[in-house]
Design an enzyme around this catalytic site. Structure first.
Site, PDB file in Angstrom:
ATOM      1  CG  LEU A  13      -1.921   1.167   1.375  1.00 28.54           C
ATOM      2  CD1 LEU A  13      -2.904   1.166   0.253  1.00 28.54           C
ATOM      3  CD2 LEU A  13      -2.562   1.425   2.836  1.00 28.54           C
ATOM      4  CG  HIS A  53       6.972   5.302   9.028  1.00 23.06           C
ATOM      5  ND1 HIS A  53       6.492   6.379   8.616  1.00 23.06           N
ATOM      6  CD2 HIS A  53       8.396   5.423   8.961  1.00 23.06           C
ATOM      7  CE1 HIS A  53       7.447   7.278   8.176  1.00 23.06           C
ATOM      8  NE2 HIS A  53       8.672   6.665   8.394  1.00 23.06           N
TER       9      HIS A  53
END
Length: 344
Positions: free
Chosen positions: A125, A229
């Site tokens: 993604l 992240h």
């Protein structure tokens, strides 16, 4: 107009541009033309029915139709770990106890695991930073789930999503510095790249086979176990809203959370449904709920977001949206509303 479609060979140049913007940590989108070309070929062979489930991968792109430009990518691996081992760390505990000393302590551990072998996986993604606005990210992420709901028998019982773990602005991963560096003696970026281009034999050869004490890791490394992240936080929230959750498995390189769920219990499988198209000349209402709409055409799959409301169990859309989807008056399309929580 932003539209989802299967990847094509002509998308390679745009894919390389996206890879150059992805940074460190997205192993499935390496800056390598040969690897990306081979992945496109595997995806096309999957749609053509030429591969067994263990090799199948569906690769979708988000296209800006006005600019004829690919600005996002996402994928589904049908069955991971059947061609080569799939590794994760399982976060668990080991009890240290002494009756004589009256000591009882639960110690957190990392166990090398192949527990996700044979599961389907959401992966790859990535959305161009210039397009990270509105609902483009939700469209790109959720379309994979809508595709799975439409073609349920082509996928496994369970679904996972290995999320990108934390690394700083210089690409430094504290988890890697505390574990991987000691076993691989290479930089995180290189290990990440080698894994991304399919050279994964070194993982099995060099990874520690015995459990690791989390308390022995640096404080920074301990803090990022099961985290993601900063740029991945929105993607995690989208998947969690659909029923995937963290169950104690993390990436062996950066410690990022792996989300998982039983496919048949997910919201998209339970609540997506088929409705008939009703063509209208009335402009689409921007105040109406956003609906993810797909044509359920396996060979020529198309999906997009429309702002419209169902009327008498029919979906009013304009000619432009119908043309993009490849449907006409009375055609059946699959819809999934975005949740009220996501719209807030």
């Amino acid at each position: 107009m932003m539209m989802i479609r299967p990847i094509e060979y002509r998308d390679l140049a745009d894919l390389l541009t996206l890879a150059s913007k992805s940074g460190i940590g997205l192993t499935s989108l390496p800056q390598d033309a040969a690897t990306l070309s081979a992945r496109i070929k595997r995806a096309l062979k999957t749609w053509q029915g030429e591969l067994p489930p263990s090799e199948q991968c569906y690769l979708f792109v988000l296209e800006d139709r006005e600019r004829s430009r690919v600005v996002g990518i996402c994928a589904i691996e049908v069955a991971i770990g059947l061609m080569e081992p799939w590794y994760s760390f399982r976060v668990s505990t080991q009890v240290h106890a002494s009756k004589q000393l009256n000591v009882y302590k639960s110690v957190p551990m990392l166990f090398l695991s192949n527990d996700h072998t044979g599961h389907s996986e959401l992966c790859t993604l990535f959305l161009d930073p210039d397009y990270r606005y509105g609902e483009n990210g939700k469209l790109l992420s959720k379309v994979r789930l809508l595709f799975i709901a439409a073609f349920r028998k082509r996928f496994m019982q369970r679904l996972i999503a290995e999320m990108r773990g934390f690394s700083d602005e210089k690409g430094r991963s504290p988890f890697w510095e505390s574990i991987g560096r000691h076993f691989f003696s290479i930089e995180f970026a290189k290990a990440d790249y080698l894994s991304g281009i399919g050279q994964k034999a070194f993982i099995a050869e060099l990874m520690p086979k015995h459990p690791l004490y989390i308390d022995f890791l640096s404080e920074d490394a301990q803090k990022v176990i099961g985290e993601v992240h900063p740029q991945t936080v929105p993607a995690r929230r989208v998947l969690e809203s659909e029923g995937l959750d963290y169950q104690g498995y993390v990436d062996i390189f950066d410690g990022g959370a792996t989300l998982e769920a039983e496919i048949d219990k997910m919201r998209v499988v339970k609540h997506s449904r088929l409705v008939k198209v009703a063509l209208t000349e009335t402009p689409i209402c921007l105040d109406a709920p956003s609906l993810l709409v797909a044509n359920d055409n396996y060979q020529h799959y198309r999906a997009l977001l429309v702002n419209t409301a169902l009327y008498d169990d029919r979906l009013p859309i304009n000619a432009a949206s119908a043309a993009a989807l490849g449907v006409e008056q009375g055609s059946m399309v699959r819809i999934l509303p975005l949740t009220a929580q996501e719209k807030a």
